[in-house]
Design a protein around this motif. Sequence first.
Motif, PDB file in Angstrom:
ATOM      1  N   ALA A 146      29.880   6.255  30.809  1.00 28.19           N
ATOM      2  CA  ALA A 146      29.053   6.358  32.014  1.00 28.19           C
ATOM      3  C   ALA A 146      27.598   6.638  31.665  1.00 28.19           C
ATOM      4  CB  ALA A 146      29.606   7.451  32.925  1.00 28.19           C
ATOM      5  N   LEU A 147      27.381   7.518  30.686  1.00 28.15           N
ATOM      6  CA  LEU A 147      26.017   7.839  30.263  1.00 28.15           C
ATOM      7  C   LEU A 147      25.376   6.657  29.542  1.00 28.15           C
ATOM      8  CD1 LEU A 147      26.797  11.447  29.066  1.00 28.15           C
ATOM      9  CD2 LEU A 147      25.212  10.861  30.911  1.00 28.15           C
ATOM     10  N   TRP A 148      26.174   5.866  28.845  1.00 30.43           N
ATOM     11  CA  TRP A 148      25.657   4.687  28.158  1.00 30.43           C
ATOM     12  C   TRP A 148      25.141   3.661  29.163  1.00 30.43           C
ATOM     13  CZ3 TRP A 148      28.849   1.815  23.837  1.00 30.43           C
ATOM     14  CH2 TRP A 148      27.970   1.044  23.052  1.00 30.43           C
ATOM     15  N   ALA A 149      25.857   3.497  30.267  1.00 25.83           N
ATOM     16  CA  ALA A 149      25.391   2.597  31.326  1.00 25.83           C
ATOM     17  C   ALA A 149      24.031   3.067  31.847  1.00 25.83           C
ATOM     18  CB  ALA A 149      26.418   2.538  32.455  1.00 25.83           C
ATOM     19  N   GLY A 150      23.898   4.380  32.049  1.00 24.48           N
ATOM     20  CA  GLY A 150      22.615   4.918  32.485  1.00 24.48           C
ATOM     21  C   GLY A 150      21.533   4.719  31.451  1.00 24.48           C
ATOM     22  N   TYR A 151      21.893   4.829  30.160  1.00 25.20           N
ATOM     23  CA  TYR A 151      20.938   4.610  29.076  1.00 25.20           C
ATOM     24  C   TYR A 151      20.364   3.198  29.130  1.00 25.20           C
ATOM     25  CZ  TYR A 151      19.365   3.444  24.368  1.00 25.20           C
ATOM     26  OH  TYR A 151      18.647   2.980  23.305  1.00 25.20           O
ATOM     27  N   ILE A 152      21.222   2.208  29.410  1.00 27.71           N
ATOM     28  CA  ILE A 152      20.760   0.817  29.465  1.00 27.71           C
ATOM     29  C   ILE A 152      19.790   0.622  30.621  1.00 27.71           C
ATOM     30  CG2 ILE A 152      21.476  -1.576  29.859  1.00 27.71           C
ATOM     31  CD1 ILE A 152      24.130  -0.862  28.485  1.00 27.71           C
ATOM     32  N   MET A 153      20.142   1.156  31.791  1.00 24.30           N
ATOM     33  CA  MET A 153      19.314   0.932  32.976  1.00 24.30           C
ATOM     34  C   MET A 153      17.974   1.657  32.880  1.00 24.30           C
ATOM     35  SD  MET A 153      22.183   0.874  36.042  1.00 24.30           S
ATOM     36  CE  MET A 153      23.010   2.382  35.541  1.00 24.30           C
TER      37      MET A 153
END
Length: 284
Positions: free
Chosen positions: A153-160
């Motif tokens: 979930a945090l990785w998705a936020g990192y990309i955005m």
Amino acid sequence: MTNRQLPRWSVPFVFVTGAASQYLGAAIGVFLFSTTQPATVAWLRAAAGALVLMAWRRPWRMPLTRRRVAIATLFGLITVSMNIAFYEALARIPLGTAVAVEFIGPTLVATLGSRRPRDLLAAALAAGGVVLLAGIEFSSELAGVAWALAAAALWAGYIMVGKRVADAHGGLDTLALGMSTAAAILGPVIIGLQAHTNSAVFVDPRTWLLGLGVGLLSTAIPYALDQVVLRQVGQARFAILLALLPVTATLIGLTVLHQVPTIGEIAGIGLVVTGLLLGARGAP
């Protein structure tokens, strides 16, 4: 940071270089787990990486608007929290497995960021490869899976958020500022928890030496290369490119940590690579 574009053919090679550096650093971090809490190793990684980036970029020279500081702090907190969750997972499940489960986040970004059938098929193939690569018995490794899902979930936020940082002038400067701010905010909590468990690690030169190596290999080098790649490709294409990470992590786990993949995991690598090639072929 220069706006010069990379040759299109070189983008995957730049990305793989960052991935290999990142997971080699993670493998080194595993050797600290016998004496140091995983969250502490993750914080050492972030702090060492921030020091390297600060010395290199010297972000205090750029105009520090409220917006820039806010975005930098958010990006840093997401990044360091992602590292903590990943290292907690890595202490419980193999490196390739942890990355495979964590890849659910980027796969979701890729799917939501595109409406083209080719990209959706590419994401589906990559997701299928992730399932095979995982090879997890959920009943015995539930805690590791839970930490890996949090990292996803945090990785998705990192990309955005990372795309916004990369698009802004001085993306690496913002990265350096964000990592430093996040390490300073989370430091007292992490250090306090580690001191409660085993404070002797802080007077062991091995802890700081390996921590510096992990920070350089797993933060400074790969995140700087991420910014170069993110400036050239969109979120959906970057997320598909991330399909290389479970492959790279599995290879590093095999060569450095002697974590031998199963037949199912090898088949998963083939699906992930197929999804990557399909997505790259159809990318604008």
